[in-house]
Design a protein around this motif. Structure first.
Motif, PDB file in Angstrom:
ATOM      1  N   SER A  11       0.854  -0.914   0.015  1.00  0.00           N
ATOM      2  CA  SER A  11       0.013  -0.097   0.023  1.00  0.00           C
ATOM      3  C   SER A  11       0.836   1.051  -0.226  1.00  0.00           C
ATOM      4  O   SER A  11       2.203   1.516   0.770  1.00  0.00           O
ATOM      5  CB  SER A  11      -0.956   0.019   1.848  1.00  0.00           C
ATOM      6  OG  SER A  11      -0.226   0.007   2.310  1.00  0.00           O
ATOM      7  N   ILE A  12       0.395   2.460  -0.272  1.00  0.00           N
ATOM      8  CA  ILE A  12       0.761   4.138  -0.134  1.00  0.00           C
ATOM      9  C   ILE A  12       0.374   4.473   0.555  1.00  0.00           C
ATOM     10  O   ILE A  12      -1.332   4.712   1.165  1.00  0.00           O
ATOM     11  CB  ILE A  12       0.535   4.359  -1.475  1.00  0.00           C
ATOM     12  CG1 ILE A  12       1.804   3.799  -2.875  1.00  0.00           C
ATOM     13  CG2 ILE A  12       1.320   6.051  -1.326  1.00  0.00           C
ATOM     14  CD1 ILE A  12       3.165   4.149  -2.635  1.00  0.00           C
ATOM     15  N   ASP A  13       0.800   4.724   2.260  1.00  0.00           N
ATOM     16  CA  ASP A  13       0.262   5.234   2.982  1.00  0.00           C
ATOM     17  C   ASP A  13       0.361   6.393   3.313  1.00  0.00           C
ATOM     18  O   ASP A  13       1.439   6.569   3.439  1.00  0.00           O
ATOM     19  CB  ASP A  13       0.754   5.063   4.614  1.00  0.00           C
ATOM     20  CG  ASP A  13      -0.533   2.854   4.090  1.00  0.00           C
ATOM     21  OD1 ASP A  13      -0.991   2.791   3.286  1.00  0.00           O
ATOM     22  OD2 ASP A  13       0.144   2.524   5.186  1.00  0.00           O
ATOM     23  N   ARG A  70      -4.952   5.612   3.283  1.00  0.00           N
ATOM     24  CA  ARG A  70      -4.379   4.589   2.771  1.00  0.00           C
ATOM     25  C   ARG A  70      -4.655   4.098   1.059  1.00  0.00           C
ATOM     26  O   ARG A  70      -6.113   4.121   0.930  1.00  0.00           O
ATOM     27  CB  ARG A  70      -4.831   3.114   3.746  1.00  0.00           C
ATOM     28  CG  ARG A  70      -4.203   1.599   3.381  1.00  0.00           C
ATOM     29  CD  ARG A  70      -3.834   1.099   3.805  1.00  0.00           C
ATOM     30  NE  ARG A  70      -3.160   1.586   4.996  1.00  0.00           N
ATOM     31  CZ  ARG A  70      -2.594   0.839   5.265  1.00  0.00           C
ATOM     32  NH1 ARG A  70      -2.869  -0.634   7.103  1.00  0.00           N
ATOM     33  NH2 ARG A  70      -1.328   0.974   6.729  1.00  0.00           N
ATOM     34  N   GLN A  71      -4.020   3.705   0.016  1.00  0.00           N
ATOM     35  CA  GLN A  71      -4.353   2.988  -1.106  1.00  0.00           C
ATOM     36  C   GLN A  71      -3.697   1.190  -1.153  1.00  0.00           C
ATOM     37  O   GLN A  71      -2.385   1.574  -0.741  1.00  0.00           O
ATOM     38  CB  GLN A  71      -3.227   4.211  -2.494  1.00  0.00           C
ATOM     39  CG  GLN A  71      -3.953   3.455  -3.464  1.00  0.00           C
ATOM     40  CD  GLN A  71      -2.914   4.467  -4.489  1.00  0.00           C
ATOM     41  OE1 GLN A  71      -2.105   5.119  -4.547  1.00  0.00           O
ATOM     42  NE2 GLN A  71      -2.846   3.575  -5.683  1.00  0.00           N
ATOM     43  N   ARG A  81      -9.484   6.626   4.122  1.00  0.00           N
ATOM     44  CA  ARG A  81      -9.002   8.268   4.253  1.00  0.00           C
ATOM     45  C   ARG A  81     -10.242   8.333   5.768  1.00  0.00           C
ATOM     46  O   ARG A  81     -11.066   8.054   6.407  1.00  0.00           O
ATOM     47  CB  ARG A  81      -9.714   8.731   3.868  1.00  0.00           C
ATOM     48  CG  ARG A  81      -8.604   9.745   3.982  1.00  0.00           C
ATOM     49  CD  ARG A  81      -8.585  10.734   2.727  1.00  0.00           C
ATOM     50  NE  ARG A  81      -7.930  12.441   2.225  1.00  0.00           N
ATOM     51  CZ  ARG A  81      -8.673  13.438   3.033  1.00  0.00           C
ATOM     52  NH1 ARG A  81      -9.464  13.766   3.517  1.00  0.00           N
ATOM     53  NH2 ARG A  81      -7.886  14.044   2.944  1.00  0.00           N
ATOM     54  N   THR A  82      -9.018   8.896   6.613  1.00  0.00           N
ATOM     55  CA  THR A  82      -9.752  10.008   7.723  1.00  0.00           C
ATOM     56  C   THR A  82      -9.024  10.573   7.391  1.00  0.00           C
ATOM     57  O   THR A  82      -8.247  11.450   7.231  1.00  0.00           O
ATOM     58  CB  THR A  82      -9.203   8.925   9.012  1.00  0.00           C
ATOM     59  OG1 THR A  82      -8.268   9.038   9.048  1.00  0.00           O
ATOM     60  CG2 THR A  82     -10.020   7.519   8.870  1.00  0.00           C
ATOM     61  N   GLU A  83      -9.813  11.490   8.626  1.00  0.00           N
ATOM     62  CA  GLU A  83      -9.565  13.015   8.406  1.00  0.00           C
ATOM     63  C   GLU A  83     -10.167  13.517  10.023  1.00  0.00           C
ATOM     64  O   GLU A  83     -11.021  13.097  10.352  1.00  0.00           O
ATOM     65  CB  GLU A  83     -10.514  14.106   7.579  1.00  0.00           C
ATOM     66  CG  GLU A  83     -10.369  15.686   7.889  1.00  0.00           C
ATOM     67  CD  GLU A  83     -10.673  16.135   6.394  1.00  0.00           C
ATOM     68  OE1 GLU A  83     -11.590  17.526   6.502  1.00  0.00           O
ATOM     69  OE2 GLU A  83     -10.438  16.084   5.147  1.00  0.00           O
ATOM     70  N   PHE A  84      -9.685  14.482  10.269  1.00  0.00           N
ATOM     71  CA  PHE A  84      -9.187  15.147  11.905  1.00  0.00           C
ATOM     72  C   PHE A  84      -9.300  15.898  12.046  1.00  0.00           C
ATOM     73  O   PHE A  84      -7.978  16.913  11.474  1.00  0.00           O
ATOM     74  CB  PHE A  84      -8.019  14.247  12.857  1.00  0.00           C
ATOM     75  CG  PHE A  84      -7.367  12.667  13.048  1.00  0.00           C
ATOM     76  CD1 PHE A  84      -9.137  11.662  13.206  1.00  0.00           C
ATOM     77  CD2 PHE A  84      -7.323  11.845  11.419  1.00  0.00           C
ATOM     78  CE1 PHE A  84      -8.627  10.574  13.427  1.00  0.00           C
ATOM     79  CE2 PHE A  84      -7.265  10.824  11.810  1.00  0.00           C
ATOM     80  CZ  PHE A  84      -8.101   9.809  12.514  1.00  0.00           C
ATOM     81  N   ASN A  85     -10.066  17.612  13.029  1.00  0.00           N
ATOM     82  CA  ASN A  85     -10.217  18.726  13.214  1.00  0.00           C
ATOM     83  C   ASN A  85     -10.071  18.419  14.646  1.00  0.00           C
ATOM     84  O   ASN A  85     -10.675  18.367  15.275  1.00  0.00           O
ATOM     85  CB  ASN A  85     -11.405  19.446  12.729  1.00  0.00           C
ATOM     86  CG  ASN A  85     -11.116  19.358  11.144  1.00  0.00           C
ATOM     87  OD1 ASN A  85     -10.398  20.502  10.483  1.00  0.00           O
ATOM     88  ND2 ASN A  85     -12.235  18.616   9.836  1.00  0.00           N
ATOM     89  N   THR A 136      -9.778   3.538  10.018  1.00  0.00           N
ATOM     90  CA  THR A 136     -10.744   4.231   9.900  1.00  0.00           C
ATOM     91  C   THR A 136     -11.627   4.877  10.255  1.00  0.00           C
ATOM     92  O   THR A 136     -11.547   5.689  10.835  1.00  0.00           O
ATOM     93  CB  THR A 136     -10.873   4.186   7.922  1.00  0.00           C
ATOM     94  OG1 THR A 136     -11.621   2.818   8.234  1.00  0.00           O
ATOM     95  CG2 THR A 136     -10.595   4.225   7.324  1.00  0.00           C
ATOM     96  N   SER A 137     -11.822   3.754  11.620  1.00  0.00           N
ATOM     97  CA  SER A 137     -12.249   3.341  12.534  1.00  0.00           C
ATOM     98  C   SER A 137     -12.030   3.555  13.961  1.00  0.00           C
ATOM     99  O   SER A 137     -12.990   4.309  14.824  1.00  0.00           O
ATOM    100  CB  SER A 137     -13.122   2.305  12.901  1.00  0.00           C
ATOM    101  OG  SER A 137     -14.007   2.013  11.876  1.00  0.00           O
ATOM    102  N   ILE A 138     -10.839   4.241  14.005  1.00  0.00           N
ATOM    103  CA  ILE A 138      -9.529   4.228  15.713  1.00  0.00           C
ATOM    104  C   ILE A 138     -10.329   5.716  15.593  1.00  0.00           C
ATOM    105  O   ILE A 138      -9.428   6.454  14.252  1.00  0.00           O
ATOM    106  CB  ILE A 138      -8.132   3.914  14.793  1.00  0.00           C
ATOM    107  CG1 ILE A 138      -8.185   2.022  14.139  1.00  0.00           C
ATOM    108  CG2 ILE A 138      -7.538   4.732  16.779  1.00  0.00           C
ATOM    109  CD1 ILE A 138      -9.165   1.633  15.747  1.00  0.00           C
ATOM    110  N   LEU A 139     -10.872   6.873  16.295  1.00  0.00           N
ATOM    111  CA  LEU A 139     -10.660   7.692  16.935  1.00  0.00           C
ATOM    112  C   LEU A 139      -9.819   8.625  17.529  1.00  0.00           C
ATOM    113  O   LEU A 139      -8.668   7.739  18.217  1.00  0.00           O
ATOM    114  CB  LEU A 139     -11.977   7.779  18.039  1.00  0.00           C
ATOM    115  CG  LEU A 139     -13.106   7.902  17.589  1.00  0.00           C
ATOM    116  CD1 LEU A 139     -13.669   7.505  18.942  1.00  0.00           C
ATOM    117  CD2 LEU A 139     -13.866   8.269  16.429  1.00  0.00           C
TER     118      LEU A 139
END
Length: 734
Positions: free
Chosen positions: A422-424, A458-459, A471-475, A521-524
């Motif tokens: 994969s490409i991370d 992750r691809q 994919r995950t996104e955090f703010n 992707t489910s990890i907070l």
């Protein structure tokens, strides 16, 4: 992006840097030494409104290297003519004054505290006497590091503490770190920022940040060489050189070391090079280029059962031998930093890039290629506004990167078939601001916040076992506030409330027979609110630090499931970390044999850490203690110091109570106490030497342990400590 460090590249690189330094040092001049000095009292008292604004010349003088030396100044060391100090790389005194404007737990460890009196082989030798830092060797250079309970469930590499070298990240963009790139012989001092006190680095973790700072060509007595050798085939050669030529200066240090290792299958060798070249356009404008390169080859002996660790500590795990498990790393790191000063305002900015290749045959053959890059900018404005001192710091940090991630079957240490690919990609942008307002001449109210935007993408390129892309996104916002009270010129008290946030790395997930599948992707993100109060100070024969903290944590990254004996890191609901960090250095006796202005003394160094970490009404583990760290940890040293430079004395490492290694609280380590003895000579002159014995009683003990959710007596979780060992070293400088 950069060429990998080839097997012979360390020597070539060292030669190239040495050539640069030789050019810039053709008319070398050095400032009066700050190495081995007694640091002056830390004073952050705000200027009164009636005080005149300091002129530029006065300010430059305050930042020079002309600090008071210890009473013993060897006549044989000439003090060269003074040259301007570096604008961007502070002296130890300046760095201490800066770091102690933080209303919370921080520490600064100068090189003279460990470099000349111990083997200084791992990060443990550097941080051993910093309370609140639990640092224990695993094998080779690898170490288990936890600050205030960070990264307890990280059984491999590091998470929860951000590592920097001259402000350039050592951790990868997704957050994990390693210790193999750290060379304890290379630094002039090390800064430790605990928890939310690491805001200046945009740190986003419970543990905080550690910054390793290398010298420049403008430092005094910058040329030197050393040799160290000792038990289990340990040997190291190190050399450093530097100097100035007008506005130019340069510095380079290189070391090569190898050891057979205490345990079977633990041979390792490494070559490390660090250097920098600076140019001063004026006393208020400086730029500096950095280079760091490392080549590390290390066998892994692995974790074993408790019985094996205590009865046959040199034995390696059979699976590690069968698979010839290793961790091999090649790294090239480059960077630039520029500093400009405008009266009351200082601006810093820079950029960096890191090329890292991890070749890691373990249960599979991991072949990871990391490319990390980023930049930073920071402004500090310190002035009197309306009769009150105000200090404003604001900045931005960018850290992006990618991992070319390939995993193969491990066929006895050789690559087999491709099993995953994969490409991370990771992106991290943090913006922060902090303001210290002195509403009284010696009391500051401090408030700040940080905003972190981060993504993990992750691809998946190996689809025969399903598509693992995501994919995950955090703010995340992390505010803080506190008070800093300068009780007198040598005594501070502080209190603060801070929030920290830790974004998960690609390694957090859960899967396996009998456990729920939880993709990354489910990890907070892990968040914590920490309350701390403390005091610190320095008198001529007495220094102290005492801090108490309490952290309420949501979604802590912990081991809640396991498969095949491995920990699967996911989110706990609520946990609590609290503790006491206490350290002191005190002259218990003076004028024992030698009296007068330069008496001899018996000096005690003591660091004590109390750790109380536990689940908070967890649906599975209730209020169990969190595994992975001792409740009490004591490090002590009693040294006789003679003004001639001779010293000797015993030391102690004590874990009086066993700690759990599983969340179910069914299996523990064993308590232990190990003793050492060292002697040496160091009078700030051109020569120093030491001899040190460790674990004199040759006690079999457990130095560190991996953790799991539920253990059995046969769980292979333990790493034995090193047996009896003697080391010696000799150093020369000029």
């Amino acid at each position: 992006m950069f060429n990998h460090l080839a097997l012979g590249g360390g020597s070539a690189l060292c030669g190239a840097l040495a050539t640069i330094v030789a050019i810039v040092s053709s008319s070398t001049a050095s400032a009066q030494s700050n190495s081995g000095v007694t640091l002056p009292p830390v004073t952050v008292t705000a200027p009164k409104s009636s005080q005149p604004k300091p002129k530029r010349a006065t300010r430059s003088a305050a930042q020079s290297n002309q600090a008071p030396r210890r009473a013993r100044v060897p006549a044989q060391v000439a003090v060269p003519a003074t040259v301007p100090a570096s604008l961007m790389v502070a002296t130890a005194q300046q760095a201490l004054r800066e770091i102690q404007q933080t209303p919370g737990g921080v520490a600064l460890v100068t090189a003279d505290a460990y470099k000349n009196s111990t083997v200084a082989n791992t990060i443990k030798d550097v941080l051993d006497y910093v309370p609140g830092v639990f640092v224990q060797p695993k094998w080779g250079d690898d170490t288990r590091l936890s600050i205030r309970g960070s990264s307890l469930s990280r059984n491999f590499h590091l998470r929860g503490v951000q590592l920097y070298m001259d402000g350039i990240p050592i951790n990868t963009a997704d957050g994990y770190g390693d210790f193999q790139e750290i060379d304890p012989t290379a630094y002039k001092y090390v800064e430790v920022f605990k928890g939310g006190n690491a805001l200046r680095f945009g740190a986003n973790s419970l543990g905080g940040a550690i910054n390793f700072v290398t010298p420049t060509g403008r430092d005094p007595h910058i040329n030197g060489a050393s040799v160290d050798f000792g038990a289990f085939g340990y040997r190291r050669l190190q050399a450093n050189a530097g100097g100035t030529n007008g506005p130019w200066d340069g510095f380079v240090t290189a070391s090569t070391q190898a050891a057979e290792g205490f345990r079977d299958h633990s041979f390792g060798q490494s070559t490390r090079v660090s250097g920098n070249v600076g140019y001063q356009f004026s006393p208020d404008f400086e730029t500096r280029f950095y280079l760091n390169a490392n080549e590390v080859r290390q066998r892994i002996p692995g974790t074993v059962t408790k019985m094996s660790a205590l009865t046959s500590p040199q034995t390696a795990a059979p699976g590690n031998i069968a698979l010839d498990q290793q961790r091999n790393i090649d790294t090239v790191r480059i960077g630039n930093k520029t500093t400009m000063r405008f009266d009351d305002t200082t601006v810093e900015f820079g950029a960096f890039g890191v090329d890292r290749h991890l070749m890691h045959p373990i249960f599979q053959w991991l072949d990871y290629h990391y490319l990390d890059y980023g930049g930073f900018a920071r402004v500090t404005d310190d002035r009197v506004i309306g009769g009150f001192r105000n200090r404003l710091i604001a900045g931005v940090n960018l850290l992006d990167g990618s991992i070319d991630n390939q995993q193969f079957a491990n066929l006895g240490g050789q690559k087999g078939a491709l099993l995953s690919s994969s490409i991370d990609r990771s992106q991290n942008t943090s913006v922060y601001v902090e303001d210290s307002f002195y509403f009284l001449p010696n009391v500051a109210a401090v408030a700040g916040t940080q905003f972190l935007y981060a993504t993990r993408d992750r691809q998946d390129r190996f689809l025969s076992d399903g598509d693992q892309s995501g994919r995950t996104e955090f703010n995340l916002w992390s505010p803080k506030g506190g008070l800093l009270w300068q009780i007198d010129p040598t005594w501070q008290a502080y209190a603060n409330v801070s929030r920290s946030a830790e974004v998960p790395s690609f390694g957090e997930s859960a899967n396996g027979p009998g456990i729920p599948t939880i993709p990354f992707t489910s990890i907070l993100p892990q968040t914590a609110t920490t309350y701390e109060i403390g005091t610190r100070g320095k008198r001529p024969d007495f220094t102290w630090e005492l801090t108490a903290y309490h952290a309420q944590i949501r979604n802590e990254l912990l081991c809640l499931y396991s498969a095949f004996g491995n920990c699967n890191v996911t989110n706990a609901d609520r946990t609590m970390h609290q503790g006491i960090e206490a350290g002191t250095g005190v002259a218990l006796f003076k004028n024992v044999i030698t009296r007068g202005d330069r008496p001899d003394k018996i000096w005690l160094n003591l660091a004590y850490t109390l750790s109380d970490f536990r689940f908070d009404n967890d649906p599975v583990f209730g209020n169990n203690l969190l595994p992975g760290a001792p409740r009490h940890f004591v490090r002590a040293e009693l040294l006789y110091k003679h003004p001639s430079g001779f010293y000797f004395g015993p030391n102690l490492e004590w874990v009086p109570q066993a700690y759990y290694v599983d969340s179910a609280n069914t299996l523990t380590t064993e308590p232990y106490a190990i003793y050492g003895l060292k002697a040496g000579f160091d009078n700030d002159g051109p020569y120093s030497a030491y001899i040190e014995a460790r674990n004199i009683a040759n006690k079999a003990y457990i130095a560190s342990a991996s953790i799991i959710d539920r253990a059995t007596p046969n769980s292979p979780l333990f790493e034995p400590g090193t047996g009896r060992a003697v080391y010696a070293g000799f150093k020369v400088r000029w």
